[in-house]
Scaffold this motif. Structure first.
Motif, PDB file in Angstrom:
ATOM      1  N   SER A  45       0.832  -1.200   0.000  1.00  0.00           N
ATOM      2  CA  SER A  45       0.000   0.000   0.000  1.00  0.00           C
ATOM      3  C   SER A  45       0.868   1.253   0.000  1.00  0.00           C
ATOM      4  CB  SER A  45      -0.909  -0.017   1.238  1.00  0.00           C
ATOM      5  OG  SER A  45      -1.781   1.086   1.239  1.00  0.00           O
ATOM      6  N   ALA A  46       1.945   1.229   0.792  1.00  0.00           N
ATOM      7  CA  ALA A  46       2.868   2.364   0.821  1.00  0.00           C
ATOM      8  C   ALA A  46       3.557   2.551  -0.530  1.00  0.00           C
ATOM      9  CB  ALA A  46       3.900   2.157   1.920  1.00  0.00           C
ATOM     10  N   SER A  47       3.903   1.457  -1.189  1.00  0.00           N
ATOM     11  CA  SER A  47       4.548   1.555  -2.507  1.00  0.00           C
ATOM     12  C   SER A  47       3.627   2.230  -3.518  1.00  0.00           C
ATOM     13  CB  SER A  47       4.943   0.169  -3.006  1.00  0.00           C
ATOM     14  OG  SER A  47       5.881  -0.444  -2.144  1.00  0.00           O
ATOM     15  N   GLY A  48       2.359   1.851  -3.505  1.00  0.00           N
ATOM     16  CA  GLY A  48       1.406   2.481  -4.415  1.00  0.00           C
ATOM     17  C   GLY A  48       1.297   3.970  -4.181  1.00  0.00           C
ATOM     18  N   ALA A  49       1.247   4.381  -2.892  1.00  0.00           N
ATOM     19  CA  ALA A  49       1.156   5.806  -2.586  1.00  0.00           C
ATOM     20  C   ALA A  49       2.432   6.545  -2.987  1.00  0.00           C
ATOM     21  CB  ALA A  49       0.885   5.993  -1.094  1.00  0.00           C
ATOM     22  N   LEU A  50       3.596   5.934  -2.729  1.00  0.00           N
ATOM     23  CA  LEU A  50       4.859   6.586  -3.075  1.00  0.00           C
ATOM     24  C   LEU A  50       5.001   6.778  -4.581  1.00  0.00           C
ATOM     25  CD1 LEU A  50       7.478   4.987  -0.667  1.00  0.00           C
ATOM     26  CD2 LEU A  50       6.523   7.274  -0.600  1.00  0.00           C
ATOM     27  N   LEU A  51       4.592   5.796  -5.350  1.00  0.00           N
ATOM     28  CA  LEU A  51       4.644   5.949  -6.802  1.00  0.00           C
ATOM     29  C   LEU A  51       3.801   7.135  -7.256  1.00  0.00           C
ATOM     30  CD1 LEU A  51       4.466   2.222  -7.956  1.00  0.00           C
ATOM     31  CD2 LEU A  51       6.372   3.796  -8.340  1.00  0.00           C
ATOM     32  N   GLN A  52       2.648   7.308  -6.624  1.00  0.00           N
ATOM     33  CA  GLN A  52       1.786   8.426  -7.001  1.00  0.00           C
ATOM     34  C   GLN A  52       2.388   9.753  -6.551  1.00  0.00           C
ATOM     35  OE1 GLN A  52      -0.720   9.914  -9.151  1.00  0.00           O
ATOM     36  NE2 GLN A  52      -1.334   7.788  -8.762  1.00  0.00           N
ATOM     37  N   ILE A  53       2.979   9.785  -5.353  1.00  0.00           N
ATOM     38  CA  ILE A  53       3.545  11.034  -4.834  1.00  0.00           C
ATOM     39  C   ILE A  53       4.793  11.442  -5.602  1.00  0.00           C
ATOM     40  CG2 ILE A  53       4.639  12.101  -2.824  1.00  0.00           C
ATOM     41  CD1 ILE A  53       2.840  10.319  -1.060  1.00  0.00           C
ATOM     42  N   LEU A  54       5.689  10.477  -5.841  1.00  0.00           N
ATOM     43  CA  LEU A  54       7.028  10.797  -6.345  1.00  0.00           C
ATOM     44  C   LEU A  54       7.177  10.670  -7.860  1.00  0.00           C
ATOM     45  CD1 LEU A  54       9.111   9.001  -3.579  1.00  0.00           C
ATOM     46  CD2 LEU A  54       8.430  11.401  -3.684  1.00  0.00           C
ATOM     47  N   SER A 105      12.545   2.601  -0.545  1.00  0.00           N
ATOM     48  CA  SER A 105      13.771   3.334  -0.214  1.00  0.00           C
ATOM     49  C   SER A 105      14.398   3.944  -1.461  1.00  0.00           C
ATOM     50  CB  SER A 105      14.765   2.392   0.477  1.00  0.00           C
ATOM     51  OG  SER A 105      14.224   1.875   1.680  1.00  0.00           O
ATOM     52  N   TYR A 106      14.400   3.199  -2.549  1.00  0.00           N
ATOM     53  CA  TYR A 106      14.958   3.708  -3.805  1.00  0.00           C
ATOM     54  C   TYR A 106      14.176   4.920  -4.299  1.00  0.00           C
ATOM     55  CZ  TYR A 106      16.086   4.007  -8.765  1.00  0.00           C
ATOM     56  OH  TYR A 106      16.450   4.468 -10.006  1.00  0.00           O
ATOM     57  N   LEU A 107      12.846   4.843  -4.227  1.00  0.00           N
ATOM     58  CA  LEU A 107      12.027   5.967  -4.696  1.00  0.00           C
ATOM     59  C   LEU A 107      12.319   7.232  -3.895  1.00  0.00           C
ATOM     60  CD1 LEU A 107       8.595   4.165  -5.248  1.00  0.00           C
ATOM     61  CD2 LEU A 107      10.112   5.065  -7.015  1.00  0.00           C
ATOM     62  N   ILE A 108      12.494   7.085  -2.588  1.00  0.00           N
ATOM     63  CA  ILE A 108      12.749   8.257  -1.751  1.00  0.00           C
ATOM     64  C   ILE A 108      14.125   8.855  -2.048  1.00  0.00           C
ATOM     65  CG2 ILE A 108      13.121   9.010   0.630  1.00  0.00           C
ATOM     66  CD1 ILE A 108      10.886   7.176   1.480  1.00  0.00           C
ATOM     67  N   THR A 109      15.124   7.988  -2.247  1.00  0.00           N
ATOM     68  CA  THR A 109      16.469   8.506  -2.516  1.00  0.00           C
ATOM     69  C   THR A 109      16.544   9.238  -3.859  1.00  0.00           C
ATOM     70  OG1 THR A 109      17.155   6.397  -3.516  1.00  0.00           O
ATOM     71  CG2 THR A 109      17.566   6.695  -1.154  1.00  0.00           C
ATOM     72  N   ARG A 110      15.661   8.910  -4.783  1.00  0.00           N
ATOM     73  CA  ARG A 110      15.669   9.548  -6.102  1.00  0.00           C
ATOM     74  C   ARG A 110      14.767  10.783  -6.175  1.00  0.00           C
ATOM     75  NH1 ARG A 110      19.501   8.505  -9.540  1.00  0.00           N
ATOM     76  NH2 ARG A 110      18.066   8.905 -11.290  1.00  0.00           N
ATOM     77  N   TYR A 149      10.485  14.610   1.476  1.00  0.00           N
ATOM     78  CA  TYR A 149       9.997  14.893   2.826  1.00  0.00           C
ATOM     79  C   TYR A 149       8.524  14.518   2.945  1.00  0.00           C
ATOM     80  CZ  TYR A 149       8.480  17.485   6.934  1.00  0.00           C
ATOM     81  OH  TYR A 149       7.925  17.832   8.144  1.00  0.00           O
ATOM     82  N   GLU A 150       7.741  14.875   1.943  1.00  0.00           N
ATOM     83  CA  GLU A 150       6.306  14.530   1.964  1.00  0.00           C
ATOM     84  C   GLU A 150       6.109  13.020   2.000  1.00  0.00           C
ATOM     85  OE1 GLU A 150       2.309  15.031  -0.872  1.00  0.00           O
ATOM     86  OE2 GLU A 150       4.199  15.996  -1.422  1.00  0.00           O
ATOM     87  N   ALA A 151       6.890  12.300   1.200  1.00  0.00           N
ATOM     88  CA  ALA A 151       6.763  10.846   1.172  1.00  0.00           C
ATOM     89  C   ALA A 151       7.198  10.224   2.493  1.00  0.00           C
ATOM     90  CB  ALA A 151       7.609  10.281   0.028  1.00  0.00           C
ATOM     91  N   ALA A 152       8.316  10.703   3.050  1.00  0.00           N
ATOM     92  CA  ALA A 152       8.804  10.151   4.314  1.00  0.00           C
ATOM     93  C   ALA A 152       7.801  10.401   5.430  1.00  0.00           C
ATOM     94  CB  ALA A 152      10.164  10.758   4.667  1.00  0.00           C
ATOM     95  N   PHE A 153       7.183  11.582   5.434  1.00  0.00           N
ATOM     96  CA  PHE A 153       6.182  11.887   6.450  1.00  0.00           C
ATOM     97  C   PHE A 153       4.973  10.960   6.304  1.00  0.00           C
ATOM     98  CE2 PHE A 153       2.540  14.232   8.147  1.00  0.00           C
ATOM     99  CZ  PHE A 153       3.027  14.571   9.409  1.00  0.00           C
TER     100      PHE A 153
END
Length: 341
Positions: A109-118, A174-179, A186-190
């Motif tokens: 679920s977090a991966s799906g949200a991160l893909l949309q955010i980032l 982790s890869y998505l956040i580092t890129r 910051y938004e994704a980490a929060f």
């Protein structure tokens, strides 16, 4: 256990379990009232209650019902959904570690949200839909890999494959956040910490609708779920369609964790701890879905209250993470001692 009969209808209930459910509901409601009363403008519990029943002054009514109540309701409903989902998956896998936190569904679920955010840059609605889609796709993938023709899905395979999927998805996150750019990262980490800050009725209402459908469906399957804990052969001998029941329960469990994660983010450890705490309080084996759900609601509401009164404001996921880590260490240590005894 007692049986109450009304004509052709009979209901079985356990006095201790009923008392535990009543106490948990009281704790959850009390914590929610205190959450609503907390903030820069403190409101006493009696004034909160008066505002909730429409007898407060205009300023208090606005603060309570418009600004703070959605956060408290979202916390209660998300905790209920996580507790119930954890009970379902721990019972299916017959493993206290068979929680959606650990078998990849929350991480998906977090991966799906991160893909949309980032990556796609979608708004709040798109993030919610992507979060749900990520959890559902992860569950489908884990189920298909764990499935064996003729044997169906067994608990140990489900847990092991789920843990592997969680590890791979965590690496992707982790890869998505580092890129990512600094602001987006910051938004994704929060979001990944799990938070109830800024929640309003846009999150609470869809979560309530999802629970109105999924909770009754899960409770209707509670009896065959409990029989499934006896083992597949014993359950089939008692007339339970094991694989079909397991598939339906997985749909309900995944829907619950997806809805909760979409509303509050991936709040850790509530789904892991709530079913085990409920089982210890009721002192009975089997799938106690309602006590687990109420335990989850009480845990998340209490954690939210703690987060509001810490010297430094922190997301509720940080509090549940700390408490859950302590609980997991205790669970593993007691399990190890029993195994060596």
């Amino acid at each position: 256990m007692r049986v109450v009969r009304a004509g052709a209808l009979s209901v079985r209930w356990e006095p201790r379990a009923a008392a535990v459910c009543g106490a948990l509901a009281l704790v959850a409601a009390s914590a929610a009232v205190l959450v609503v009363g907390s903030g820069e403008f403190p409101i006493s519990p009696p004034d909160v209650v008066r505002a909730l029943i429409g007898q407060g002054d205009k300023a208090t009514d606005f603060i309570v019902t418009t600004l703070r109540l959605p956060r408290a309701v979202t916390g209660l409903l998300a905790g209920l959904a996580l507790g119930l989902s954890g009970a379902i998956f721990q019972s299916i896998s017959r493993n206290p570690l068979g929680s959606p936190d650990l078998i990849g569904f929350t991480t998906g679920s977090a991966s799906g949200a991160l893909l949309q955010i980032l990556v796609f840059g979608g708004g709040a609605v798109a993030i919610t839909l992507s979060s749900v889609a990520g959890s559902v796709l992860t569950a489908v993938g884990v189920y298909l890999v764990a499935y064996r023709r003729g044997g169906g899905v067994h608990g140990v395979r489900l847990v092991l494959i789920g843990v592997a999927a969680a590890a791979m998805l965590q690496a992707l996150n982790s890869y998505l956040i580092t890129r990512a750019e600094l602001r987006e990262g910051y938004e994704a980490a929060f979001w990944l910490t799990g938070s109830l800050n800024g929640r309003d009725w846009d999150q609470a209402v869809p979560l309530a609708i999802a629970l109105a459908v999924l909770v009754p469906a899960a409770l209707l399957l509670a009896r065959p779920l409990g029989m499934g804990e006896l083992g597949d052969d014993a359950a089939q001998a008692l007339g339970v369609p094991v694989q079909r029941t397991r598939a339906l329960l997985m749909v309900a469990g995944v829907g619950l964790v997806a809805a909760a994660t979409a509303a509050a983010g991936p709040v850790p450890f509530v789904a892991l701890a709530a079913p085990q705490l409920a089982r210890r309080m009721t002192r009975r084996s089997g799938a106690h879905l309602l006590p687990a759900a109420l335990t989850g609601a009480a845990l998340l509401a209490t954690a939210d209250l703690i987060s509001l009164h810490l010297p430094v404001a922190v997301p509720v996921g940080v509090v549940t993470g700390v408490l859950g880590g302590v609980y997991l260490a205790w669970l593993l240590s007691t399990t190890g001692r029993k195994g060596m005894a």
